[in-house]
Design a protein around this motif. Structure first.
Motif, short mmCIF file in Angstrom:
data_model
loop_
_atom_site.label_atom_id
_atom_site.label_comp_id
_atom_site.label_asym_id
_atom_site.label_seq_id
_atom_site.Cartn_x
_atom_site.Cartn_y
_atom_site.Cartn_z
N LEU A 46 28.07 -10.26 34.36
CA LEU A 46 27.55 -8.88 34.30
C LEU A 46 28.39 -8.01 33.38
CD1 LEU A 46 26.67 -8.16 38.04
CD2 LEU A 46 25.10 -8.61 36.16
N PHE A 47 29.35 -8.61 32.71
CA PHE A 47 30.24 -7.81 31.85
C PHE A 47 29.46 -7.10 30.73
CE2 PHE A 47 32.77 -7.50 27.93
CZ PHE A 47 33.75 -6.61 28.37
N VAL A 48 28.59 -7.85 30.04
CA VAL A 48 27.85 -7.28 28.91
C VAL A 48 26.91 -6.16 29.35
CG1 VAL A 48 26.19 -7.74 27.07
CG2 VAL A 48 28.06 -9.35 27.51
N PRO A 49 26.04 -6.38 30.36
CA PRO A 49 25.17 -5.27 30.77
C PRO A 49 25.94 -4.07 31.32
CG PRO A 49 24.95 -7.13 32.26
CD PRO A 49 25.70 -7.62 31.08
N THR A 50 27.07 -4.34 31.99
CA THR A 50 27.87 -3.23 32.50
C THR A 50 28.46 -2.43 31.35
OG1 THR A 50 28.43 -4.50 34.49
CG2 THR A 50 29.81 -2.60 33.97
N LEU A 51 28.92 -3.14 30.32
CA LEU A 51 29.47 -2.45 29.15
C LEU A 51 28.39 -1.64 28.44
CD1 LEU A 51 31.83 -1.99 27.19
CD2 LEU A 51 31.13 -4.07 25.97
N GLU A 52 27.20 -2.23 28.30
CA GLU A 52 26.11 -1.52 27.65
C GLU A 52 25.71 -0.29 28.46
OE1 GLU A 52 23.10 -4.46 27.31
OE2 GLU A 52 23.94 -5.37 25.49
#
Length: 251
Positions: A46-52
């Motif tokens: 979930l790192f990428v969606p959380t960053l976005e």
């Protein structure tokens, strides 16, 4: 007195823009939840969606701050100028209402040709009266059109109109950059012509014709995640360039 009228108008605009930003905030939450649900079942991080989502939230906060700042600076400008511009607009609006009443009265007089007073007149006198009533109605309509044109031209260059247009463009940029649900919210706002200023309607309406297109690589990634296969293997023919794009999808 002049300053109070101007600042009240700007204050209402600030409250209104805050409501729009709150609505956009809801869109940000929905967008984040949508991305989390799409990654929940495939084991991806979930790192990428959380960053976005964090980037979108930062854009939202920045846009909210700048819009409120613009309106507050506009309030100061109105105070410094004494609110003369707002008073002139108010006077023009009252003049417009008066001319609308005159036109309505002239139309009623022209239509009521069968009154008892008119029936007592000779046919020739009634004909002359009818011509005079028609001229009065036409003059009233011309005066109303001139007043509307004058009011419209003044509203276009007014401080309040400039602030609305500037804020609307900031919202437009936010919707395009964040995409997805934000586009949908912007399109919804563009339909609220009975509620929000015309400048917002005019600017945000471009979202219907200029919705951003998703990158081909992103489209392939989503298809592969959802259907568990390569695009070339799943489809006999797949055109990279979309025919059209909307707020939440493209074809």
């Amino acid at each position: 007195m002049l300053s109070i009228i101007g600042t009240r108008a700007i204050k209402r605009s600030t409250v209104f823009s805050s409501g729009i930003i709150a609505l956009a905030g809801g869109a940000s939450i929905a967008k984040c939840q949508q991305q989390e649900s799409s990654h929940r079942y495939n084991g991806n991080s979930l790192f990428v969606p959380t960053l976005e989502a964090s980037v979108r939230a930062m854009r939202l906060a920045r846009t909210a701050f700048l819009i409120v700042l613009d309106y507050e600076l506009g309030k100061i400008s109105v105070l410094q100028e004494g609110g003369k511009e707002e008073v002139e607009l108010a006077l023009l609006e009252k003049e417009l209402e008066e001319k609308e009443r005159k036109l309505k009265k002239a139309q009623i007089e022209y239509a009521s040709s069968k009154s008892e007073e008119n029936l007592e007149m000779t046919p020739e006198d009634r004909k002359v009266l009818k011509v005079k009533q028609k001229h009065r109605m036409q003059d009233a309509a011309n005066d109303l059109a001139k007043a509307e044109e004058k009011l419209t031209s003044m509203e276009v260059v007014s401080t309040k109109s400039k602030l609305h247009r500037k804020a609307a463009r900031r919202l437009l940029d936010l919707c395009r950059q964040n995409g997805g649900v934000y586009i949908k919210v912007g399109q919804h706002l563009a339909n609220l012509d009975y509620l929000i200023p015309g400048e917002y309607i005019e600017v945000l309406s471009s979202l219907y014709d200029e919705a951003p297109q998703s990158d081909y690589n992103d489209v392939c990634r989503v298809i592969e995640e959802e259907l568990n296969g390569k695009v070339d293997e799943l489809f006999d023919n797949f055109v990279p360039a979309p025919i059209a794009s909307a707020s939440l999808a493209q074809v």
